[in-house]
Design a protein around this motif. Structure first.
Motif, short mmCIF file in Angstrom:
data_model
loop_
_atom_site.label_atom_id
_atom_site.label_comp_id
_atom_site.label_asym_id
_atom_site.label_seq_id
_atom_site.Cartn_x
_atom_site.Cartn_y
_atom_site.Cartn_z
N ARG A 34 -66.30 38.51 -11.34
CA ARG A 34 -66.00 37.54 -12.39
C ARG A 34 -66.30 38.13 -13.76
NH1 ARG A 34 -64.65 32.62 -10.60
NH2 ARG A 34 -65.35 31.89 -8.56
N GLU A 35 -67.13 39.17 -13.80
CA GLU A 35 -67.53 39.76 -15.07
C GLU A 35 -66.66 40.94 -15.48
OE1 GLU A 35 -71.62 40.78 -14.59
OE2 GLU A 35 -72.23 38.74 -14.06
N ARG A 36 -66.20 41.74 -14.50
CA ARG A 36 -65.37 42.91 -14.83
C ARG A 36 -64.60 43.38 -13.61
NH1 ARG A 36 -70.70 44.33 -14.93
NH2 ARG A 36 -71.41 46.12 -13.70
N GLY A 37 -63.73 44.36 -13.84
CA GLY A 37 -62.82 44.81 -12.82
C GLY A 37 -63.48 45.51 -11.65
N TYR A 38 -62.77 45.53 -10.54
CA TYR A 38 -63.27 46.14 -9.30
C TYR A 38 -63.63 47.61 -9.50
CZ TYR A 38 -62.94 48.06 -4.54
OH TYR A 38 -63.18 48.72 -3.36
N ASP A 39 -62.80 48.34 -10.23
CA ASP A 39 -63.04 49.77 -10.45
C ASP A 39 -64.27 50.03 -11.31
OD1 ASP A 39 -60.85 50.37 -8.93
OD2 ASP A 39 -59.48 50.57 -10.63
N GLN A 40 -64.75 49.01 -12.01
CA GLN A 40 -65.90 49.18 -12.88
C GLN A 40 -67.21 48.77 -12.22
OE1 GLN A 40 -64.27 46.62 -16.01
NE2 GLN A 40 -63.99 48.42 -17.30
N ILE A 41 -67.12 48.39 -10.95
CA ILE A 41 -68.30 47.94 -10.21
C ILE A 41 -68.69 48.99 -9.18
CG2 ILE A 41 -69.19 46.18 -8.63
CD1 ILE A 41 -67.21 44.22 -9.90
N THR A 42 -69.98 49.26 -9.07
CA THR A 42 -70.46 50.23 -8.09
C THR A 42 -71.30 49.52 -7.02
OG1 THR A 42 -72.53 50.68 -9.27
CG2 THR A 42 -70.58 51.97 -9.91
N LEU A 43 -71.43 50.17 -5.89
CA LEU A 43 -72.28 49.61 -4.82
C LEU A 43 -73.73 49.52 -5.26
CD1 LEU A 43 -70.84 51.31 -1.60
CD2 LEU A 43 -70.52 48.96 -2.38
N ALA A 44 -74.15 50.47 -6.10
CA ALA A 44 -75.52 50.44 -6.60
C ALA A 44 -75.77 49.17 -7.41
CB ALA A 44 -75.78 51.68 -7.46
N GLU A 45 -74.79 48.77 -8.24
CA GLU A 45 -74.92 47.54 -9.02
C GLU A 45 -74.97 46.33 -8.10
OE1 GLU A 45 -72.75 47.66 -13.18
OE2 GLU A 45 -71.44 48.42 -11.60
N ILE A 46 -74.14 46.33 -7.08
CA ILE A 46 -74.12 45.22 -6.13
C ILE A 46 -75.47 45.09 -5.45
CG2 ILE A 46 -73.10 44.38 -3.98
CD1 ILE A 46 -70.46 45.71 -4.90
N CYS A 47 -76.04 46.21 -5.05
CA CYS A 47 -77.35 46.18 -4.39
C CYS A 47 -78.43 45.70 -5.34
CB CYS A 47 -77.67 47.57 -3.85
SG CYS A 47 -76.66 48.06 -2.43
N GLU A 48 -78.36 46.17 -6.58
CA GLU A 48 -79.36 45.75 -7.57
C GLU A 48 -79.25 44.25 -7.84
OE1 GLU A 48 -80.79 46.79 -12.15
OE2 GLU A 48 -79.03 47.79 -11.28
N ARG A 49 -78.03 43.75 -7.99
CA ARG A 49 -77.82 42.33 -8.28
C ARG A 49 -78.28 41.46 -7.10
NH1 ARG A 49 -74.15 39.25 -11.61
NH2 ARG A 49 -74.29 41.06 -13.00
N SER A 50 -78.04 41.93 -5.89
CA SER A 50 -78.36 41.13 -4.70
C SER A 50 -79.79 41.31 -4.22
CB SER A 50 -77.39 41.49 -3.56
OG SER A 50 -77.56 42.85 -3.18
N GLY A 51 -80.46 42.38 -4.69
CA GLY A 51 -81.81 42.66 -4.23
C GLY A 51 -81.84 43.21 -2.81
N VAL A 52 -80.76 43.87 -2.40
CA VAL A 52 -80.65 44.44 -1.06
C VAL A 52 -80.53 45.96 -1.19
CG1 VAL A 52 -79.27 44.50 1.06
CG2 VAL A 52 -79.53 42.35 -0.19
N SER A 53 -81.18 46.68 -0.31
CA SER A 53 -81.15 48.13 -0.39
C SER A 53 -79.77 48.68 -0.04
CB SER A 53 -82.18 48.74 0.55
OG SER A 53 -81.81 48.54 1.90
N THR A 54 -79.50 49.88 -0.56
CA THR A 54 -78.22 50.53 -0.26
C THR A 54 -78.10 50.80 1.24
OG1 THR A 54 -78.26 51.59 -2.44
CG2 THR A 54 -76.76 52.52 -0.80
N GLY A 55 -79.22 51.17 1.86
CA GLY A 55 -79.21 51.43 3.29
C GLY A 55 -78.80 50.20 4.09
N SER A 56 -79.30 49.05 3.67
CA SER A 56 -78.94 47.80 4.36
C SER A 56 -77.46 47.49 4.19
CB SER A 56 -79.77 46.64 3.81
OG SER A 56 -81.14 46.81 4.11
N LEU A 57 -76.94 47.77 2.98
CA LEU A 57 -75.51 47.54 2.73
C LEU A 57 -74.66 48.40 3.65
CD1 LEU A 57 -73.10 46.43 1.16
CD2 LEU A 57 -73.52 48.15 -0.60
N TYR A 58 -74.99 49.68 3.74
CA TYR A 58 -74.22 50.58 4.59
C TYR A 58 -74.43 50.29 6.07
CZ TYR A 58 -72.47 53.56 0.84
OH TYR A 58 -71.80 54.04 -0.25
N GLY A 59 -75.46 49.52 6.38
CA GLY A 59 -75.63 49.09 7.75
C GLY A 59 -74.64 48.01 8.15
N ARG A 60 -74.01 47.40 7.15
CA ARG A 60 -73.04 46.33 7.40
C ARG A 60 -71.60 46.79 7.22
NH1 ARG A 60 -77.16 44.48 8.92
NH2 ARG A 60 -75.96 44.98 10.78
#
Length: 219
Positions: free
Chosen positions: A37-63
């Motif tokens: 909702r804030e910016r385009g898909y190409d401008q978003i990184t998985l690191a930002e998603i993890c930071e925003r959600s409070g979930v580790s990168t390892g947990s994300l890649y586990g899904r």
């Protein structure tokens, strides 16, 4: 002819089994939607998603295997919610509007509002669709599902339509309305956004749709 099965989360992600893991994955999905909702898909990184959600990168890649697969999951969740909104709007219009003179502007306004409120997220899916057939197929299926809810409202008034083929006229008119609104909001393949007044556009689309349905061709 068999129908295509409706995709589920398990088609794109490894489903969490424990309550805490499910909650973490839900936060990932919500964080992704917020960022879209804030910016385009190409401008978003998985690191930002993890930071925003409070979930580790390892947990994300586990899904999920990566960002593109995550977007497919997010699209499913988002379009399911949007489908519920379409159902609510169709139910409201059905209970409050009667006849083409009331139903047409109500449908045009509701479709426009739903598209405009969700434009930033829908744009991410539409821009990604040409490179991802899964995203494209899921989006097309949801669009057909949701547009049918408004088409049904108009077809219930088909006795008032003067065109010799009422169903064809209604479907063609809705296609033009959707395409025009999508183009204005930058939701088409061109990606440009319209100029001018959005409210005036909705009024003009309602007037044109009514004029078309109430016009009796000579042929």
């Amino acid at each position: 002819m068999t129908s295509t099965p409706t995709p589920t989360f398990s088609d794109h992600a490894r489903a969490p089994k424990q309550g805490r893991s499910r909650q973490s994955f839900e936060r990932i999905i919500e964080a992704t939607i917020e960022l879209l909702r804030e910016r385009g898909y190409d401008q978003i990184t998985l690191a930002e998603i993890c930071e925003r959600s409070g979930v580790s990168t390892g947990s994300l890649y586990g899904r999920v295997a990566g960002k593109d697969e995550l977007l497919r999951v997010v699209q499913l969740r988002f379009l399911d919610r949007l489908g519920e909104q379409f159902t609510e709007e169709a139910t409201r219009i059905s209970s409050q509007a009667q006849g083409l003179q009331q139903v047409v502007p109500a449908v045009v306004a509701s479709l426009g509002r739903l598209l405009k409120e969700n434009a930033s997220v829908l744009r991410a899916f539409m821009l990604r669709a040409p490179a991802d057939p899964v995203i494209q197929a899921q989006g097309q299926k949801a669009a057909e599902r949701d547009s049918a809810k408004f088409l049904n409202l108009l077809e219930a008034c088909s006795a008032e339509v003067r065109h010799s083929q009422p169903q064809r006229a209604i479907q063609s008119g809705m296609l033009i309305i959707y395409s025009t609104q999508a183009r204005f909001l930058g939701l088409d393949s061109v990606g440009g956004r319209g100029q001018g007044s959005w409210d005036a556009l909705l009024e003009d689309l309602s007037d044109m749709m009514l004029a078309f349905l109430l016009f009796e061709p000579a042929r």
